[in-house]
Every structure is written in C-alpha cells, then in structure tokens.
Write a protein that holds these residues in place. Sequence first.
Motif: not given
Length: 458
Positions: A424-433, A442-458
């Motif tokens: 939700t914070i990244y959504h507000a910042l315009g960042v692709d999580p 050297g291993r790629p690690v996703a920006m966020v481990e899990d979850g999704a935008v809290i749709s009720e707030l956006v």
Amino acid sequence: MFRVESTSTGRYCDGISRRHFLQVGVAGMASTGLGSVLRAASDPETGRPAKDTSVILLWLDGGPGHMDLYDLKPDAPSEYRGIWRPAKTNVPGIEISELFPLQAKIADKFSIVRSLHHDDGDHFAAAHKLLTSRGGANGADTSQKNPGISAVAAKMCGPRKPGIPAHIAIPHSSTVGLRPGYFGGSYLGRTFGPFEVGGSPNADNYRVEDVSLAGGLSLARLEDRRSLAHHLDGFQRSVDASGIMESMDRFDQRAYDLVTGPEARKAFDIGSEAPAIRDLYGRHDWGQSALLARRLVQAGATFVTVHMGGWDHHWNLKTGMEDYLPRLDRAVHGLFTDLSRLGLDEKVMVVICGEFSRTPKMNDGGNGGPPGSQGTPGRDHWGNAMFCVMGGGGIKGGQIVGATDRLGERPIERPVTPGDIHHTIYHALGVDPKQSFLNHTGRPVAMVEDGAVISELV
C-alpha cells in the motif's frame, strides 16, 4: 570528522541503552554521508516513478497497545478493556481513545487498520517484519537481513526535488536501540540509508548542523569557498600522498552544496515557522519533529521517519499513556491539519505504527516477580493483533479495515500482514513492488515478500 551525539530514549525491556555516539566521514552528517546519499540518487538503476508523493512514518518504537489507542473494547472484562473509554469521532461509527480528542475531530483524514498481525512478540523480529516485510532477525541475532521500506523508497524514487536527501530520519533512525536499525539499506548499500538530522527540533535555536568540525571549520566558513579552499590547500600538503584530495569527487562537492545550500537550509530552519503553526503541533520533541518532517517532504524528501520511542509499557501503563497519548494526539492532529492547510494532503502519506502491540489482558505490574513489584499494571508483547494508521497521499480517510475479536486478541475480519502495508505504501509512492534486488550472495530477492495493496484504502 563530524560527530553527532544522540539523545537518550531510556531503556527497553531488552536492557539496551539508547545513548551512544555516531561518527561519520567528512562528507556526511549522520549514519550515511551526504556524498553517498547523492551518489545513490544518481544511480542509473534507481527508479523514477511517475508520482511525486512522499511518506512520513511516525515510528512508535517499543510497541503501542492497540486496545489503549485505536481499538478499544469497552464491553470486554475489566482486565482486558483497560483504563480508558472510547470516544466518538467526526466519522460516524469510528471511535478511538478518549485521550485522542484532537484526532477525533479529523478522523475523516485517516483510516485505521485494526487487523494487522505478524504473530511475533520479539522486539527485533517484529520490527524487522514491519519494516522489511520479512523475518530473519530476533533477539539473539539482531542484524538486518533485508533493506527497510524507507531505504527501498530512496533507491526507487530518489529525492522528489534536488538539493535534499531522499531518506531522512528525525531526530535519528532507530529500532529497539539499533542505529540505523531496520531502516538501513542492507544489501542495497548504506548509500540508501537515512540521513539523520540529530538533536531536538524543539530546542531553542535548533540547527541541524549542530556538529563539531575538525580543524575549527564551521558552516559559515564552508559557505565561503575561498576559506574552504584555503583550509584544504594547507591540509593537502600533509595528506596528498594518501589520495584523500582526489576522493573529493563531484558527489562530495554536491554534498557540501547540500549542507550549505539554500534549499536544505530553508527546509531545516524550523525556527522560521509561525509560532501558531509550531503550537499546532505541540511544543515538544514529537510535535516539532512531525513539523520538521512536513517541512522536509515539502522541500523534496521522499521518505521521512520520525522516531517516537519508549512504548514498552510492561508496567505503569496509566502514567505512561497519560504522558504519551496527548503528545501523540497533538502531533498527529497538527500534521494532518497542516498538510491539508497547505494542499499537501494528496501528496503526502502519513503512516503511524510500531513493531507490535501489547497484550489485550493487562498484567499485575509484577513482570514475573511478586504482584506490583515493578509498578502498576501494564501490558506485555503482542504481535497477534495490532494497528496501523494511514492517511493522505491518495489513501482514503474515515475507513476502518478489519476487526479483532471481542477481547482484542486476534483478527476476525480482513487479516492484514506487513506485506500488505508495504504494498500500500509503494502504491502511494508509485513504485512497482514486483521488482527484485540482488542480495549479498547475488540472489534476486523480491522487493516485498508477500501481500497486496489494501484495496479498501485506494
């Protein structure tokens, strides 16, 4: 070398002292050198989202109890519901602590997540999960495993305007006594860590540059390029063989420009605010820190954290909350009100949370000893149900997300995880999580481990 002395915030239940010194190199003023901050901002890998929003995080270090602040249970047994009653707000159906009368007037400007949880009662594990979306740290191994959300924002966004660091901490960056704690850059590098302003913004004649410079230098002399050049020329004769002079590249030169430049100087000059605005936030460290955070995002900072520590109330909850909650109330009310006054409410997201909550059932004040041996009753660690307040920056106000059971022990509606908060914070910042970073191996690690935008707030 600059030296910044931190303020003391007492001790948490881990026994770690919060008072220590922080030393940085000649191009820096805090945990990250300004030259490094600017070097990071010029990284071609840094994202440049289309949005120009910013985030202010009021970090309630130590763990504030949800049932004393934003999720009161007046019908629960007395040992659960606690001392204070809920009060109505300007949003029908939303009630918060009676010690928050100012926030009650502006509840339409923020929303409350009441079903956040990570189920961990360890200070360090909880803070790491909240700020990185991942586990890995704990009381036995407190080292940071992944970059904090504020450091990721600094890498992906850079500053919103030139002449100001992207990632700033007021007065310092700390999680359970660790500096910069889990706000640091980890495998992104220290360059994306926080620029710590130090000191107390509530102090008379507050100046961010309240540091001692080697060789009798002052900012007044740094502003005079001829004086600076003369000082360095004389000092070069003794150090030139080491290559120190060559290390002062264009980024370090820009760091001096930032420290002495008009944009940053103006943003940090909290004394220029009208007395009525300073009063609006409260004439105390928390209130003036929140005001300084507003000034910094207005000037172009992307992510500003405000450290409000000391919430580890295992005992003496009544006296602690009667001290803390009115201060927090005025700071939060002042921040949301001021952002709205300035037309910044859609450009600045405010987040309020700590690493975990406190036990719904109050203890007897003994903390493992005889009843009352430590003080009056309090609450212990609880990660199974907690709150997060969010508002501004495109986040809907006047909403309640989720619910806990009648005793406040765990979510029973719409459980929310730290990953959801990050999305939700990244959504507000315009960042692709969905992006990834390479870790130390050297291993790629996703920006966020899990979850999704809290749709009720956006």
